[in-house]
Enzyme design. Structure first.
Site: not given
Ligand SMILES: *Cc1c(COP(=O)(O)O)cnc(C)c1O
Length: 438
Positions: A107
């Site tokens: 993120k």
């Molecule tokens: C947010 C997140 C996801 C999922 O990603 P999306 O874009 O919401 O599909 C997967 N793994 C981790 C560790 C995350 O923080």
């Protein structure tokens, strides 16, 4: 570039407006009016380029004349000052480690770019933007560290007291500077309700320019296509004529949507695997053609516990609501918690590689896809690793019966002094706090 709302009733927006609004006024998600396409010669030129040059080439197509190229390049250099390694597991399987940013999760890519775009546009308007976010953990910490020290912005985070892990709480409460954490005596739903009330409160909006930073923001999505393009080009050099397959651990489906953009832009990508945990609304849709979201189920891959993914509307829109087209590009698998632990174990036994539970869901889904392919599939495949295993020590302990060391940048956060303001779940307390900001 002009951005439209998926609900089609808001007026088309510039990237600036789309970024500062987040959600379109009609409740839809912003999408580019046309996905920019790279010519084969442009792609050829990027094959030898470093990550930041690929990122810049893509970002330029989405920002158009809204940001001077020099400034955009600086923004990209600041955002991606950490590596994006492509680690080989065997001769045609790779793990793309997206966890080398400040909060050890992918993120950071979206949040750091969004923060700098917001800062740039706010400076242009000589305003101070207040980002108000309710968080149950991971998004909040990426936002806190993404916006930390960005001029013309400040962040107010609301998190439920006692309902986030100690590591998450430390990440939320130690950024400092322009980031304030409000510890709410209530649960995550209370936090979300309070934020919604503030967004509807005219007297607050008279004094503050409020915006949100959740995963529907188009400026969080664009930078996530960079690492698909980067990995696809590296593999194209290694395996000429073969296109890459990506397995994407998915929750709100922002990550997968960004991958689809990269493919449509012309980068050498063959296919996607949507890897979900027990929250399988989208993987069932791909299989059956019907979208029937279920209530959220709690799993080991907590950041993917989403019953009704927010980016699904955008993904569908990009495929012109055509299920057949989507299913031609994406295959979905739902992986149980048992399989997740089993995968962490078997990957460690076979390759000596430790993966977190989210990455393990992606890895298992890729194995299932390869088993299902009738002719031997020799395309190189990439599993996106979305989090560092040290963020999920309990799962690693359970799967491998071992302790792993915590990286220095995580330890530093754990050692810092928590600073948070405790508030009740009554809206008067949040409104009093926001009114006192100047
Ligand atoms: C947010 C997140 C996801 C999922 O990603 P999306 O874009 O919401 O599909 C997967 N793994 C981790 C560790 C995350 O923080």
């Amino acid at each position: 570039m002009i951005y439209y709302s998926t609900n089609k009733s808001s007026t088309p927006a510039s990237l600036k407006r789309a970024t500062l609004e987040g959600l379109a006024p009609d409740g839809g998600l912003y999408v580019p009016s046309a996905i920019p396409v790279f010519s084969p010669s442009e792609i050829e030129l990027l094959k030898e380029a470093p990550f930041k040059d690929i990122a810049f080439a893509i970002a330029k197509k989405y920002t158009g004349s809204e940001i001077p190229p020099d400034r955009l390049y600086e923004i990209i250099e600041e955002c991606f000052n950490f590596p994006t390694p492509l680690v080989p597991l065997d001769n045609n399987t790779f793990i793309e480690e997206l966890f080398h940013g400040p909060t050890l999760a992918f993120k950071d890519y979206g949040a750091r770019f969004l923060a700098r775009m917001t800062g740039y546009f706010a400076e242009e308007d000589h305003t101070l933007i207040t980002i108000l976010v309710a968080t149950s953990g991971d998004t909040g910490s990426a936002v806190a560290y993404g916006f930390q020290g960005i001029p013309n912005t400040r962040v107010v985070l609301l998190y439920p007291s006692g309902k986030v892990s100690r590591l998450q709480e430390q990440q939320l409460t130690t950024a400092g500077g322009n980031v304030t954490a409000l510890e709410v005596k209530g649960d995550f739903d209370d936090c979300q309700r309070l934020v919604k009330q503030a967004f509807m409160d005219g007297s607050i909006k008279q004094n503050l320019t409020l915006t949100s930073a959740n995963s529907i923001n188009i400026s969080r999505l664009i930078p996530q296509s960079f690492y698909y393009a980067w990995a696809a080009l590296q593999l194209d050099r290694k395996y000429p004529g073969k296109k890459a397959v990506f397995s994407v651990p998915s929750g709100n489906y922002g990550n997968l949507t960004a991958g689809v953009l990269a493919k449509m832009m012309g980068f050498p990508i063959d296919h996607f695997i949507a890897a979900s945990n027990a929250n399988d609304s989208v993987t069932r849709y791909i299989e059956e053609g019907r979208y029937e979201p279920h209530p959220t189920i709690r799993t080991l891959s907590t950041a993917m516990d989403v019953g009704d993914p927010s980016n699904f509307a955008r993904l569908r829109h990009i495929y012109a609501n055509d299920h057949t087209k989507m299913a031609a590009d994406i295959t979905g698998y739902s992986i149980s918690d048992n399989e997740t632990l089993e995968t962490i174990r078997s990957v460690y036994d076979r390759f000596g590689y430790i993966m977190d539970p989210h990455t393990a869901v992606g890895s298992r889904a890729l194995e299932l896809w390869r088993e299902q392919m009738t002719q031997a599939d020799s395309n190189p495949a990439v599993v996106l690793s979305t989090a560092h295993p040290a963020k999920f020590l309990e799962s690693i302990r359970e799967a491998l019966d071992m302790e792993i060391s915590i990286p220095d940048r995580l330890q530093t956060v754990l050692d810092k002094q928590k600073i948070a303001t405790l508030i009740g779940s009554d809206y008067n307390e949040l409104s009093a706090f926001l009114s006192a900001l100047d």
